[in-house]
Design a protein around this motif. Structure first.
Motif, mmCIF file in Angstrom:
data_model
loop_
_atom_site.group_PDB
_atom_site.id
_atom_site.type_symbol
_atom_site.label_atom_id
_atom_site.label_comp_id
_atom_site.label_asym_id
_atom_site.label_seq_id
_atom_site.Cartn_x
_atom_site.Cartn_y
_atom_site.Cartn_z
ATOM 1 N N ASP A 280 -104.822 -5.007 -48.825
ATOM 2 C CA ASP A 280 -103.682 -4.867 -49.671
ATOM 3 C C ASP A 280 -102.997 -3.620 -49.646
ATOM 4 O OD1 ASP A 280 -102.192 -5.912 -51.678
ATOM 5 O OD2 ASP A 280 -103.333 -5.549 -53.327
ATOM 6 N N ILE A 281 -103.670 -2.565 -49.732
ATOM 7 C CA ILE A 281 -102.998 -1.109 -49.357
ATOM 8 C C ILE A 281 -102.029 -1.219 -48.228
ATOM 9 C CG2 ILE A 281 -103.418 1.287 -49.322
ATOM 10 C CD1 ILE A 281 -105.757 0.978 -51.019
ATOM 11 N N ILE A 282 -102.671 -1.601 -47.167
ATOM 12 C CA ILE A 282 -101.895 -1.654 -45.969
ATOM 13 C C ILE A 282 -100.662 -2.370 -45.946
ATOM 14 C CG2 ILE A 282 -101.939 -1.985 -43.484
ATOM 15 C CD1 ILE A 282 -104.982 -1.335 -43.500
ATOM 16 N N ASN B 182 -103.925 9.071 -38.636
ATOM 17 C CA ASN B 182 -102.752 8.761 -37.865
ATOM 18 C C ASN B 182 -103.210 7.489 -36.756
ATOM 19 O OD1 ASN B 182 -100.215 8.891 -37.206
ATOM 20 N ND2 ASN B 182 -100.320 10.637 -35.909
ATOM 21 N N VAL C 260 -101.808 0.625 -37.026
ATOM 22 C CA VAL C 260 -102.038 -0.172 -38.270
ATOM 23 C C VAL C 260 -102.755 -1.498 -37.744
ATOM 24 C CG1 VAL C 260 -100.778 -1.767 -39.932
ATOM 25 C CG2 VAL C 260 -99.936 0.832 -39.413
ATOM 26 N N THR D 101 -100.700 4.940 -39.453
ATOM 27 C CA THR D 101 -101.040 5.189 -41.085
ATOM 28 C C THR D 101 -102.246 6.076 -41.117
ATOM 29 O OG1 THR D 101 -101.629 4.179 -42.958
ATOM 30 C CG2 THR D 101 -102.670 3.008 -41.238
ATOM 31 N N THR D 102 -102.259 6.674 -42.245
ATOM 32 C CA THR D 102 -103.562 7.829 -42.545
ATOM 33 C C THR D 102 -104.117 7.106 -43.818
ATOM 34 O OG1 THR D 102 -102.591 9.309 -41.179
ATOM 35 C CG2 THR D 102 -104.371 9.926 -42.945
ATOM 36 N N LEU D 103 -105.578 6.879 -43.719
ATOM 37 C CA LEU D 103 -106.064 6.500 -44.907
ATOM 38 C C LEU D 103 -107.436 7.367 -44.912
ATOM 39 C CD1 LEU D 103 -105.825 2.727 -44.762
ATOM 40 C CD2 LEU D 103 -104.561 4.170 -46.253
ATOM 41 N N GLN E 231 -99.038 -3.126 -49.054
ATOM 42 C CA GLN E 231 -97.994 -2.373 -49.442
ATOM 43 C C GLN E 231 -97.091 -1.262 -48.932
ATOM 44 O OE1 GLN E 231 -99.870 -1.174 -53.115
ATOM 45 N NE2 GLN E 231 -100.503 -3.283 -53.637
ATOM 46 N N GLN E 232 -97.885 -0.488 -48.084
ATOM 47 C CA GLN E 232 -97.706 0.664 -47.440
ATOM 48 C C GLN E 232 -96.240 0.215 -46.101
ATOM 49 O OE1 GLN E 232 -100.667 2.834 -45.762
ATOM 50 N NE2 GLN E 232 -100.781 4.252 -47.261
ATOM 51 N N LYS E 233 -96.926 -0.958 -45.689
ATOM 52 C CA LYS E 233 -95.910 -1.243 -44.222
ATOM 53 C C LYS E 233 -95.168 -2.566 -44.631
ATOM 54 C CE LYS E 233 -97.560 2.097 -41.934
ATOM 55 N NZ LYS E 233 -96.813 3.184 -41.645
#
Length: 721
Positions: A326-328, A284, A287, A312-314, A330-332
């Motif tokens: 790239d994942i961030i 949590n 970003v 975000t939580t990763l 796509q999430q945001k």
């Protein structure tokens, strides 16, 4: 794999702390103490702070060297020192670095470990636990090309050759004395270092090669002896990657330039993610802070828009850093644009809106920008043709290409306000357009105004004929001067009459036999050939047996070679014909009246070709070869005139041939065999004697047609083929 240099980070942080500007920044929290305790296989750290944290700090781990980093926002370093040594289990010590309004705590480990964080009051507890995983094969390490057990006592370098590859890569070819030479290759700074273990090098190869003129990423190759080894230092420039392999006694290193892709965070020709692998336990968190961490790990200069917000939580283990970004994204719903070595990160809608405004502003500028007149002298192209191309109009004449694609208005190279005027006499084109378009047109004309390369196409049409004919026949007759009965059957053989010899003066007429119709076989060969004849008769010439054998054998071999040649420019169709036209008669009946008209059919040898010279130097050809001739043996008579059919052999193909090479593009092979036997019934079937009562004809014909094509690129004074 690429990793952070933490020593430099610590040094830069110390300089930042010594600055009076940094000391004046008011921070909300402070790290006051760090304590460590070992609990079995686990290690517990307690970090005491001045104020309680709202959430655990973001962190990530690096596999090689093994480190864990925790970032404390709006927190100062209150320990009074930047490093602390513990040597507790796998924890060697920590580095505490303050930069601006944040402090990074780096845990230096003996090996890679898992970590967990939890908050209790004003303290942060970090628990380290060992992990078992396979070694990272992608980690940056020395690549070996021979096992230690295979490396013998002494080896040698026989030669070092530098070449330029077909794709512009630099290729270093090393000839080894044997295959057991141990080779270590690694990247050291901006150079590539190759060590040949227990190897000697002759004095002639101990040198530094300046290979800048080869136009490859490699600028120099230096070979020297270092103790019992030989070290080769390859110095490339710009962005590059290398590939090394060994084939028998040859060791080859290829250094290839990387074309920068603005859509990739980590450059390289390999497919997929290539950034350094990191492990992240981010609960949590902000970003923006996580994107900043990943940009630092990738050594990128990042500008993050103020509109990037949220948490975000990763929880990721051993994942490439560019894949994390790239994942961030796509999430945001984020995107990036790269300009030089700076990336700008913002929401996709914001970037799209900004680019739309940029395009609209450029369009408005082009509509208001003043026009400029410039003239271009053309050397090889026609000015009128180039003017039509710039205006988006189709070409006319032999060089016209078929229209395709969108309308001509969409194919304009000139701007909406631009115009082009051609002067055919001086072959100059005058273009009036905005400066930005003039620069594009200048490059366009430079590309198309070049001399066309010439190609000589030679075709050899070979027609071979092999014929064979064999004929065998017999002629058997019986002549009887007196009538006689055959074996008491009552059937008489009619006789002939013998005239006696007559002497008149000095002239004597010999006796002759006036023959009645013969009884016998008449099956001789129909054509002229060798003949063997003999007669049996009694003393009174009353009965004569006449036998004539005739035979014919013919062998014929013929070869006809036609060799048309034509020279044409690259990508220009050429055609050559040689032959005649055959007249033929056609009859038309109208109202009971028949009229005859004369028309002509072509009977020619023709070659039609469109060559294209490929970048590799080969020639691609669209070919049509025709061989036509009249067949008078099968001609049809019309009103006293002969109309022969046209025999034709046609080959149409598309082939690729090397320069100066020959290829067979087509062949026709025809075999015609005929066996004919004429015989007297029953008598012709008698063994051996039956040949006196039959005629045999054997005919064989073979026809073969081959087409050979040889293209040759004609070189000029400034070109070598």
């Amino acid at each position: 794999m690429k990793f952070i240099n933490y020593a430099m980070a610590v040094a830069s942080a110390c300089l930042a702390l010594s600055s009076p500007v940094q000391a004046e920044i008011p921070l909300a929290n402070t790290i006051e103490a760090v304590n460590v305790a070992q609990q079995g296989n686990e290690i517990a750290l307690r970090i005491d702070l001045k104020e309680a944290l709202a959430s655990p700090p973001p962190g990530f781990s690096v596999a090689n060297p093994a480190k864990i980093a925790l970032d404390f926002q709006s927190t100062a370093n209150g320990l009074g020192k930047t490093s602390q040594v513990f040597n507790q289990g796998d924890l060697r010590g920590i580095n505490v670095v303050q930069v601006g309004d944040r402090t990074r705590v780096v845990l230096n480990l003996v090996r890679n470990m898992n970590y967990k964080t939890r908050l209790e009051g004003k303290s942060l507890y970090v628990t380290l636990s060992p992990i078992e995983r396979l070694a990272d094969s992608a980690a940056q390490r020395t690549t070996r090309f021979a096992e230690e057990s295979l490396v013998g006592s002494k080896h040698a370098l026989n030669d070092v050759i530098f070449r330029r590859g077909k794709d512009g890569e630099g290729r270093i070819v090393v000839d080894l004395s044997d295959t057991g030479t141990g080779i270590d290759i690694r990247q050291q700074g901006s150079s590539l270092v190759v060590d040949f273990m227990k190897t000697t090098v002759p004095d002639r190869l101990r040198r530094k090669l300046d290979v800048t003129d080869f136009a490859t990423p490699v600028t120099s190759v230096e070979t020297k002896a270092v103790g019992d080894n030989v070290r080769m230092t390859i110095s490339p420039k710009g962005l590059w990657e290398h590939n090394a392999y060994q084939s028998d006694n040859q060791f080859i290193v290829e250094v290839k330039q990387i074309v920068e892709d603005p859509n990739k965070l980590v450059q390289g020709s390999k497919v997929g993610y290539q950034g350094p692998r990191v492990s992240i336990n981010y609960q949590n968190g902000d970003v923006r802070a996580l994107l900043r961490l990943m940009a630092e790990e990738l050594n990128l200069n990042a500008v993050i828009s103020e509109t990037v917000t949220g948490t975000t939580t990763l929880v990721l283990k051993d994942v490439p850093a560019d894949q994390v970004i790239d994942i961030i994204f796509q999430q945001k719903g984020l995107d990036m644009r790269k300009k030089g070595n700076i990336i700008m990160i913002a929401p996709r809608d914001e970037i799209a809106t900004r680019e739309k405004l940029d395009f609209e502003s450029k369009q408005q500028i082009s509509e208001l920008e003043p026009l400029k007149l410039e003239q271009f002298q053309l050397n090889y192209q026609k000015a009128s043709d180039v003017a039509r191309l710039l205006a988006g109009l189709p070409l006319t004449g032999a060089g016209a290409a078929p229209a395709s694609g969108p309308s001509s208005a969409a194919q304009r190279i000139l701007s909406k306000r631009g115009s082009a005027v051609a002067d055919p006499q001086s072959n100059i084109i005058f273009i009036n357009d905005i400066p930005s378009k003039l620069e594009e047109i200048r490059g366009f004309i430079r590309s198309i105004d070049t001399a066309a390369r010439q190609v000589l196409i030679e075709a050899r049409v070979v027609e071979a004929q092999d014929s064979f004919k064999r004929e065998l026949g017999a002629k058997l007759g019986l002549i009887n001067s007196k009538s006689s009965e055959i074996l008491g059957t009552g059937i008489n053989i009619a006789g002939g009459k013998m005239t006696p010899a007559v002497t008149s003066g000095t002239t004597t007429t010999p006796a002759t036999l006036i023959q009645n119709p013969m009884v016998g076989v008449n099956l001789p060969t129909p054509s002229t050939g060798g003949a063997l004849a003999f007669s049996l008769f009694n003393s009174s010439f009353t009965r004569i047996l006449n036998l004539e054998l005739a035979a014919l054998e013919e062998d014929g071999i013929g070869k006809i070679i036609s060799s048309p040649r034509v020279i044409t420019a690259n990508n220009v169709k050429a055609k050559i014909e040689d032959g005649t036209e055959v007249p033929y008669i056609t009859a038309q009946t109208s109202s009971g009246a028949t009229t005859y008209t004369v028309a002509f059919k072509p009977a020619k040898l023709s070659l039609e070709v469109t060559p294209q010279i490929t970048p590799e130097g080969t020639v691609r050809m669209n070919l049509t070869v025709k061989k036509e001739e009249p067949d008078w043996t099968r001609a049809v008579s019309v009103n006293g005139f002969l109309n022969p059919p046209i025999k034709s052999s046609i080959v149409e193909t598309n082939v690729v041939v090397e320069n100066g090479g020959t290829v067979v593009i087509g062949g026709v092979f025809i075999t015609d065999s005929q066996n004919t036997v004429d015989k007297v019934p029953l008598l012709g079937d008698i063994p051996f004697l039956g040949w006196l009562f039959k005629y045999k004809n054997d005919t064989g014909k073979r026809r073969e047609l081959l087409v050979f094509i040889t293209p040759r690129v004609i070189s000029d004074k400034m070109r070598f083929d």
